[in-house]
Design an enzyme around this catalytic site. Structure first.
Site, PDB file in Angstrom:
ATOM      1  N   ASP A 169       3.866   9.480  -0.903  1.00 47.73           N
ATOM      2  CA  ASP A 169       2.695   8.704  -0.490  1.00 47.73           C
ATOM      3  C   ASP A 169       2.425   7.617  -1.524  1.00 47.73           C
ATOM      4  OD1 ASP A 169       0.492   8.024   1.059  1.00 47.73           O
ATOM      5  OD2 ASP A 169      -0.172  10.101   1.275  1.00 47.73           O
TER       6      ASP A 169
ATOM      7  N   HIS B 190       0.820  -1.222   0.000  1.00 48.88           N
ATOM      8  CA  HIS B 190       0.000   0.000   0.000  1.00 48.88           C
ATOM      9  C   HIS B 190       0.852   1.271   0.000  1.00 48.88           C
ATOM     10  CE1 HIS B 190      -4.025  -1.864   0.787  1.00 48.88           C
ATOM     11  NE2 HIS B 190      -3.227  -2.879   1.055  1.00 48.88           N
TER      12      HIS B 190
END
Ligand code: F6P
Length: 466
Positions: free
Chosen positions: A366, A158
Site C-alpha cells: 500500500d 499516491h
C-alpha cells in the site's frame, strides 16, 4: 500568489449542501485551492458513449472552479479499466502476475492523457502552478510541455513505486519514466518508493541522482522527494468523539456488548490482503479457543472497480471465505465475521473505529493507507485500541507504535491479534500517544504546504541540459 491547478482522475465534488467533500486529501487540496484560487480538473466519471465528449462541465464554488470532462466508452475501457487499473495498478503493487499488457490499452492511456492536456491548456495562465495526482496521469506534463507550457508542474503518486526489476516488465516503462522527468517535482509516499525511482535511473543508466533531491534524466533536471501524506488528525479525532453518539454506532456498541471488536476497512482490492487477513483471524480463533464467542471482526469492504475481472473474482473469493469461516466456527448466537460489502457513512465509520479494540490494517502492499491513520486518530485517549499494521503499508514507516506484521505470514498476524487483545492499558496508551503525536504534527495540511513549497522553489527554467 499564483493560482493552483489540481488535476486528478476523480474529482471529489463538494456536497450539494455546499459542505466540502469528505476525506482529508479533498479537504486539504480544497483549502489550498480556496486560498490561492484555482481549478480542479478531472474525469466526471461519466461516459459519452461512442460520441466525442461535449465541453467541460464547470462548477464554481468560491475561488474554486471544478472542471469535469466525460470520456468515451473506449477511453474508459482502455485508459481507466485497461492500462491504469490492469497494468500500472498491479505493477505498482508488485503483482506482475496480474498485469495484462495490451497495445490498445497502452495507446489509450497516452491518448487520454493528451486529451486531458488539450482540455486543460486553454484554462492555464502563465504563472499558474499545476499539481497532477496519481498514476492515471503520469504523461500529462509531457503533453502540456509539448503544447509549449512552461509552468511549474508537480506530480504526486499516491500508490507505491516498485523496484526496477518489476518496473521493467512493463513494455512501456521507458515512456512512463520519461513522462515523470517532465515534472519539476515528483513526490512519492515514502523514501522506499523514492529509492526505487532513483534505483531505476541508475540501473538503466538513464539518469543521475545529483544530490539534494535533484535528478537529471531524459535531458531534464527535476526534483523528487518523499512526502508521506497525512490526515486531518485533529478534526478527525473530534469527529470520532462526537460520532460515538450516532444511532448506528450506539446500536453496534450494544450488539457487541461483552465482546471485543476488531475492525478492517478496505476497498475491495487484491492489494489489501483481505483473504490473508480472514485466514489470520480464523487461525487466531482456532489457536485461541478461549476467544471464541468473545470477539467479533467487522470487515467493511466497499465494492471497487467491479468491471475489472480481477476485482470481480476477488469479490467472490472474500465473500466465500467469510461465509466459510462463519459456518465453520460461528455458533447460533455468535457470528465471528461481520462482512459488509458496501461503503458506510463517514460519521458511522469514525465511531466504529473508536469502538474497536484492534484496527487490523494488513495490505500486501500500500502506498500509505489512511485507514491506519484514521483508526489511530479516532481512538479514545483514555482507552485506545491497538493498531495491527502491515509492514508493507507506507504508514508503517511512520506509525512506530503499531504492532507490525508481515501479512503473508498468517500465523504471525494471528499472534499479533492475540497480543493486541491481551495488551495492557498502559502499553496501549504509550503506543497510541507516540502515534497520535506524530499524526498531529504531520497532518495533511502540512503535507500539502510542504509539497507546494518545494514545487514553487524548484529550480527556475530553463531546466533542460544542453
Ligand atoms: O488510492 C488510489 C485510488 O486510485 C484513489 O485515487 C481513488 O480514490 C481510489 O483508489 C479508488 O479508485 P477508483 O478511482 O478506481 O474507484
Amino acid at each position: 500568489m499564483s493560482r493552483l491547478i489540481v488535476v486528478s482522475n476523480r474529482v471529489p465534488m463538494p456536497a450539494k449542501d455546499g459542505s466540502a467533500a469528505a476525506g482529508g486529501l479533498a479537504v486539504a487540496l480544497q483549502a489550498a485551492l480556496q486560498a490561492r484560487g484555482g481549478i480542479w480538473m478531472g474525469w466526471s466519471g461519466e461516459s459519452s458513449g461512442d460520441r466525442e465528449p461535449g465541453p467541460l462541465s464547470q462548477l464554481q464554488k468560491g475561488n474554486i472552479t471544478y472542471a469535469l470532462t466525460d470520456l468515451t466508452d473506449t477511453d474508459v475501457e482502455e485508459y481507466y479499466r485497461g492500462f491504469a487499473n490492469r497494468v500500472l495498478w498491479p505493477i505498482c503493487h508488485y503483482r506482475l502476475d496480474l498485469a495484462e499488457y495490451g497495445r490498445k490499452e497502452m495507446a489509450g492511456y497516452f491518448r487520454v492523457n493528451r486529451f486531458f492536456a488539450h482540455r486543460l491548456a486553454p484554462m492555464i495562465e502563465p504563472d499558474d502552478i499545476i499539481w497532477v495526482h496519481d498514476y492515471h496521469l503520469i504523461p500529462l506534463a509531457a503533453e502540456l510541455r509539448q503544447m509549449g507550457l512552461k509552468n511549474r508542474i508537480g506530480f504526486f503518486l499516491h500508490i507505491p513505486w516498485p523496484p526496477a526489476d518489476i518496473l521493467v516488465t512493463m513494455p512501456v516503462h521507458e515512456e512512463i519514466m520519461r513522462g515523470l522527468s517532465h515534472y519539476d517535482l515528483v513526490g512519492f509516499q515514502t523514501d522506499y518508493d523514492l529509492q526505487n525511482f532513483a534505483g531505476y535511473l541508475r540501473r538503466e543508466g538513464i539518469g543521475d541522482d545529483l544530490g539534494n533531491g535533484s535528478f537529471d534524466s531524459h535531458g531534464r533536471i527535476f526534483k523528487a522527494g518523499a512526502y508521506p501524506i497525512g490526515i486531518e488528525t485533529a478534526g478527525f479525532a473530534d469527529f470520532a468523539e462526537s460520532a460515538a453518539n450516532n444511532v448506528m454506532v450506539q446500536k453496534t456498541r450494544r450488539s457487541i456488548e461483552g465482546r471485543d471488536m476488531i475492525i478492517g476497512v478496505d476497498r475491495l482490492d487484491y492489494s489489501k490482503g483481505i483473504i490473508q487477513r480472514l485466514e489470520a483471524f480464523e487461525r487466531f480463533l482456532t489457536g485461541n479457543p478461549a476467544y471464541q464467542n468473545k470477539v467479533t471482526y467487522l470487515q467493511i469492504t466497499p465494492k471497487s472497480r467491479s468491471e475489472v475481472p480481477e476485482y470481480e473474482h476477488m469479490q467472490k473469493m472474500v465473500a466465500e471465505q467469510a461465509g466459510r469461516v462463519n459456518g465453520a466456527i460461528g455458533t447460533v448466537d455468535w457470528v465471528p465475521i461481520r462482512y459488509v460489502n458496501r461503503s458506510i457513512n463517514r460519521t458511522v465509520l469514525a465511531g466504529l473505529y473508536r469502538l474497536a479494540t484492534i484496527g487490523l490494517v494488513t495490505p500486501l502492499r500500500d502506498g500509505m493507507n489512511l485507514v491506519a491513520k484514521e483508526y489511530v486518530a479516532a481512538q479514545n485517549p483514555d482507552r485506545p485500541g491497538v493498531l495491527v499494521l502491515s509492514r508493507f503499508a507506507g504508514a508503517a514507516r511512520e506509525l512506530k507504535g503499531a504492532l507490525l506484521v508481515n501479512p503473508y505470514d498468517v500465523e504471525g498476524t494471528a499472534n499479533a491479534i492475540a497480543r493486541g487483545l491481551a495488551m495492557s492499558l498502559g502499553e496501549r496508551r504509550e503506543r497510541w500517544s507516540m502515534m497520535m503525536e506524530h499524526l498531529l504534527s504531520h497532518d495533511v495540511s502540512l503535507w500539502c504546504e510542504n509539497f507546494l513549497r518545494d514545487l514553487v522553489t524548484a529550480p527556475e527554467l530553463p531546466r533542460t541540459i544542453a
